[in-house]
Design a protein around this motif. Structure first.
Motif, PDB file in Angstrom:
ATOM      1  N   PRO A  22       0.800  -1.228   0.000  1.00 51.26           N
ATOM      2  CA  PRO A  22       0.000   0.000   0.000  1.00 51.26           C
ATOM      3  C   PRO A  22       0.833   1.280   0.000  1.00 51.26           C
ATOM      4  O   PRO A  22       1.944   1.301   0.527  1.00 51.26           O
ATOM      5  N   TRP A  23       0.255   2.298  -0.603  1.00 51.64           N
ATOM      6  CA  TRP A  23       0.810   3.643  -0.506  1.00 51.64           C
ATOM      7  C   TRP A  23      -0.101   4.413   0.455  1.00 51.64           C
ATOM      8  O   TRP A  23      -1.316   4.447   0.274  1.00 51.64           O
ATOM      9  N   VAL A  24       0.513   5.007   1.465  1.00 49.17           N
ATOM     10  CA  VAL A  24      -0.249   5.736   2.481  1.00 49.17           C
ATOM     11  C   VAL A  24      -0.001   7.223   2.264  1.00 49.17           C
ATOM     12  O   VAL A  24       1.132   7.693   2.372  1.00 49.17           O
ATOM     13  N   VAL A  25      -1.071   7.945   1.910  1.00 48.14           N
ATOM     14  CA  VAL A  25      -0.937   9.381   1.672  1.00 48.14           C
ATOM     15  C   VAL A  25      -1.124  10.089   3.006  1.00 48.14           C
ATOM     16  O   VAL A  25      -2.177   9.974   3.640  1.00 48.14           O
ATOM     17  N   THR A  26      -0.083  10.788   3.447  1.00 50.74           N
ATOM     18  CA  THR A  26      -0.136  11.424   4.757  1.00 50.74           C
ATOM     19  C   THR A  26       0.481  12.815   4.686  1.00 50.74           C
ATOM     20  O   THR A  26       1.058  13.208   3.671  1.00 50.74           O
ATOM     21  N   LYS A  27       0.303  13.544   5.798  1.00 51.31           N
ATOM     22  CA  LYS A  27       0.926  14.859   5.936  1.00 51.31           C
ATOM     23  C   LYS A  27       2.261  14.630   6.632  1.00 51.31           C
ATOM     24  O   LYS A  27       2.368  13.669   7.429  1.00 51.31           O
ATOM     25  N   ARG A  28       3.286  15.466   6.355  1.00 48.51           N
ATOM     26  CA  ARG A  28       4.576  15.301   7.063  1.00 48.51           C
ATOM     27  C   ARG A  28       4.314  15.226   8.560  1.00 48.51           C
ATOM     28  O   ARG A  28       3.564  16.038   9.105  1.00 48.51           O
ATOM     29  N   GLY A  29       4.865  14.246   9.224  1.00 47.61           N
ATOM     30  CA  GLY A  29       4.610  14.043  10.652  1.00 47.61           C
ATOM     31  C   GLY A  29       3.637  12.898  10.879  1.00 47.61           C
ATOM     32  O   GLY A  29       3.557  12.346  11.971  1.00 47.61           O
ATOM     33  N   GLY A  30       2.895  12.511   9.827  1.00 48.27           N
ATOM     34  CA  GLY A  30       1.947  11.395   9.946  1.00 48.27           C
ATOM     35  C   GLY A  30       2.643  10.050   9.778  1.00 48.27           C
ATOM     36  O   GLY A  30       2.026   9.007   9.954  1.00 48.27           O
ATOM     37  N   GLU A  31       3.927  10.114   9.423  1.00 50.84           N
ATOM     38  CA  GLU A  31       4.662   8.856   9.201  1.00 50.84           C
ATOM     39  C   GLU A  31       5.505   8.504  10.431  1.00 50.84           C
ATOM     40  O   GLU A  31       5.783   9.371  11.263  1.00 50.84           O
ATOM     41  N   THR A  32       5.887   7.238  10.570  1.00 49.25           N
ATOM     42  CA  THR A  32       6.914   6.874  11.542  1.00 49.25           C
ATOM     43  C   THR A  32       7.947   6.045  10.781  1.00 49.25           C
ATOM     44  O   THR A  32       7.632   5.459   9.737  1.00 49.25           O
ATOM     45  N   LYS A  33       9.169   6.019  11.356  1.00 50.68           N
ATOM     46  CA  LYS A  33      10.261   5.280  10.707  1.00 50.68           C
ATOM     47  C   LYS A  33       9.889   3.790  10.593  1.00 50.68           C
ATOM     48  O   LYS A  33      10.045   3.176   9.543  1.00 50.68           O
ATOM     49  N   GLU A  34       9.346   3.241  11.696  1.00 49.92           N
ATOM     50  CA  GLU A  34       9.026   1.800  11.716  1.00 49.92           C
ATOM     51  C   GLU A  34       7.981   1.466  10.653  1.00 49.92           C
ATOM     52  O   GLU A  34       8.116   0.479   9.922  1.00 49.92           O
ATOM     53  N   ARG A  35       6.948   2.304  10.573  1.00 51.36           N
ATOM     54  CA  ARG A  35       5.895   2.010   9.586  1.00 51.36           C
ATOM     55  C   ARG A  35       6.422   2.185   8.169  1.00 51.36           C
ATOM     56  O   ARG A  35       6.054   1.432   7.266  1.00 51.36           O
ATOM     57  N   GLY A  36       7.290   3.175   7.997  1.00 50.90           N
ATOM     58  CA  GLY A  36       7.902   3.385   6.677  1.00 50.90           C
ATOM     59  C   GLY A  36       8.696   2.152   6.258  1.00 50.90           C
ATOM     60  O   GLY A  36       8.639   1.708   5.109  1.00 50.90           O
ATOM     61  N   GLU A  37       9.431   1.581   7.224  1.00 55.48           N
ATOM     62  CA  GLU A  37      10.245   0.396   6.920  1.00 55.48           C
ATOM     63  C   GLU A  37       9.365  -0.807   6.603  1.00 55.48           C
ATOM     64  O   GLU A  37       9.654  -1.582   5.688  1.00 55.48           O
ATOM     65  N   LEU A  38       8.263  -0.925   7.372  1.00 52.59           N
ATOM     66  CA  LEU A  38       7.349  -2.048   7.111  1.00 52.59           C
ATOM     67  C   LEU A  38       6.736  -1.907   5.706  1.00 52.59           C
ATOM     68  O   LEU A  38       6.671  -2.876   4.943  1.00 52.59           O
ATOM     69  N   LEU A  39       6.317  -0.692   5.372  1.00 52.65           N
ATOM     70  CA  LEU A  39       5.752  -0.481   4.032  1.00 52.65           C
ATOM     71  C   LEU A  39       6.779  -0.846   2.964  1.00 52.65           C
ATOM     72  O   LEU A  39       6.465  -1.547   1.992  1.00 52.65           O
ATOM     73  N   GLU A  40       8.012  -0.371   3.157  1.00 55.30           N
ATOM     74  CA  GLU A  40       9.057  -0.652   2.146  1.00 55.30           C
ATOM     75  C   GLU A  40       9.291  -2.139   1.975  1.00 55.30           C
ATOM     76  O   GLU A  40       9.496  -2.617   0.854  1.00 55.30           O
ATOM     77  N   ARG A  41       9.252  -2.877   3.089  1.00 57.20           N
ATOM     78  CA  ARG A  41       9.499  -4.331   3.015  1.00 57.20           C
ATOM     79  C   ARG A  41       8.490  -5.028   2.114  1.00 57.20           C
ATOM     80  O   ARG A  41       8.778  -6.057   1.525  1.00 57.20           O
ATOM     81  N   VAL A  42       7.260  -4.473   2.027  1.00 53.63           N
ATOM     82  CA  VAL A  42       6.243  -5.142   1.203  1.00 53.63           C
ATOM     83  C   VAL A  42       5.976  -4.368  -0.102  1.00 53.63           C
ATOM     84  O   VAL A  42       4.971  -4.592  -0.776  1.00 53.63           O
ATOM     85  N   GLY A  43       6.880  -3.441  -0.427  1.00 49.82           N
ATOM     86  CA  GLY A  43       6.758  -2.730  -1.709  1.00 49.82           C
ATOM     87  C   GLY A  43       5.849  -1.514  -1.661  1.00 49.82           C
ATOM     88  O   GLY A  43       5.438  -1.007  -2.702  1.00 49.82           O
ATOM     89  N   GLY A  44       5.510  -1.065  -0.446  1.00 48.41           N
ATOM     90  CA  GLY A  44       4.677   0.130  -0.315  1.00 48.41           C
ATOM     91  C   GLY A  44       5.503   1.338   0.090  1.00 48.41           C
ATOM     92  O   GLY A  44       6.736   1.267   0.131  1.00 48.41           O
TER      93      GLY A  44
END
Ligand SMILES: NC(=O)C1=CN([C@@H]2O[C@H](COP(=O)(O)OP(=O)(O)OC[C@H]3O[C@@H](n4cnc5c(N)ncnc54)[C@H](O)[C@@H]3O)[C@@H](O)[C@H]2O)C=CC1
Ligand SMILES: Nc1nc(O)c(N)c(N[C@@H]2O[C@H](COP(=O)(O)O)[C@@H](O)[C@H]2O)n1
Length: 260
Positions: free
Chosen positions: A133-155
């Motif tokens: 998935p691609w998660v559309v968020t505002k700066r600050g809505g992301e976390t490093k851990e979630r970003g890494e999890l998304l990247e691991r599955v191609g999101g």
């Protein structure tokens, strides 16, 4: 949760075709947007906020899964992602490659979607049964851990500014998706997503509407599709080029928004 395999009869495709994105769209045009959801006779998407409610019967459900294969992306709001824990892939048995799956897009300006590796959409991407998935968020809505999890599955996260109302402008959402190569997007809901799209001042973003109407009343208190009337608005928001198709016990309404 059961992972059923669905089939959609080829004879049911021609009536939908005029409302579907072109197979070779111009890369410069805005992505084709199809608004598609299932509703009760009293315009409810769910029995109550926070309650996942099945409305589509088996035939219209398989149509939805066919529509998912005909779009590059499928978009929902973060409340739908939170409440439904949806799969957002197509379970048609005819699918042979990940290329035929739509990209799940979650609108989540405040980073409320607390996905983990057990979230269906993440797990299915890890199993190559859906795209990351691609998660559309505002700066600050992301976390490093979630970003890494998304990247691991191609999101990934995509970043956008919100307006004073805390929402993204729909034109901006489509631009950022277009920049990523998305040429068609199927917006499935929920209520806030659909209503905010329908009050867009110019009404030029929705290319077609494909609505499943189930033969049931859910009663007051659900999540309802009923866009706020704009200040000074006197005209109705109507559809043109309308067609109605029975799919089992449901009826599927296709159309385009009539622009005044
Ligand atoms: N029957 C059907 O076809 C469908 C039913 N649903 C149901 O709808 C319910 C959820 O609907 P709602 O509570 O209305 O929530 P929603 O799913 O529309 O999500 C609302 C959230 O999405 C984000 N959002 C929405 N529009 C935005 C915009 N323009 N810019 C930035 N962020 C935006 C915001 O964070 C907002 O809080 C669920 O119970 C779900 O089961 C969801 C999809 C389809
Ligand atoms: N077409 C349709 N019919 C219904 O009865 C529904 N409740 C929905 N809901 C939407 O589909 C998503 C679930 O998808 P998965 O089956 O998990 O892939 C849900 O999140 C809503 O967006 N749609």
């Amino acid at each position: 949760m059961s992972r059923e395999t669905l089939s959609f009869p080829p004879t049911s495709i021609p009536p939908l075709e005029p409302y579907l994105p072109l197979t070779s769209p111009s890369p410069s045009s805005k992505p084709h947007l199809t608004l598609t959801y299932a509703t009760s006779l009293d315009a409810s998407l769910t029995l109550a906020p926070g309650v996942r409610t099945t409305l589509s019967g088996p035939y219209s459900k398989s149509m939805t899964h066919y529509l998912r294969t005909r779009h590059n992306a499928i978009l929902v709001g973060c409340t739908t992602a939170l409440i439904d824990n949806p799969a957002l892939n197509s379970r048609l048995g005819s699918i042979t490659s990940l290329d035929q799956q739509p990209r799940p897009i979650i609108l989540d300006p405040k980073g409320r979607w607390d996905f983990t590796e057990d979230s269906q959409v993440i797990r299915l991407a890890a199993e190559f049964k859906g795209k990351g998935p691609w998660v559309v968020t505002k700066r600050g809505g992301e976390t490093k851990e979630r970003g890494e999890l998304l990247e691991r599955v191609g999101g990934k996260f995509l970043f956008l500014e919100t307006g004073e109302d805390g929402r993204f402008k729909w034109g901006d959402v489509l631009s950022v998706l277009g920049e990523q190569g998305v040429r068609s997007v199927m917006v499935e809901g929920g209520g806030e997503v659909i209503n905010s799209l329908l009050i867009d001042p110019e009404n030029r973003l929705v290319d077609s509407v494909i609505i499943t109407i189930a033969p049931t009343w859910l009663g007051k208190g659900g999540v309802v599709v009923s866009p706020s009337r704009q200040q000074g608005q006197t005209s109705q928001l109507k559809l043109r080029d309308v067609s109605w198709q029975p799919h089992g016990e449901d009826v599927v309404l296709c159309g385009r928004i009539l622009r005044s």
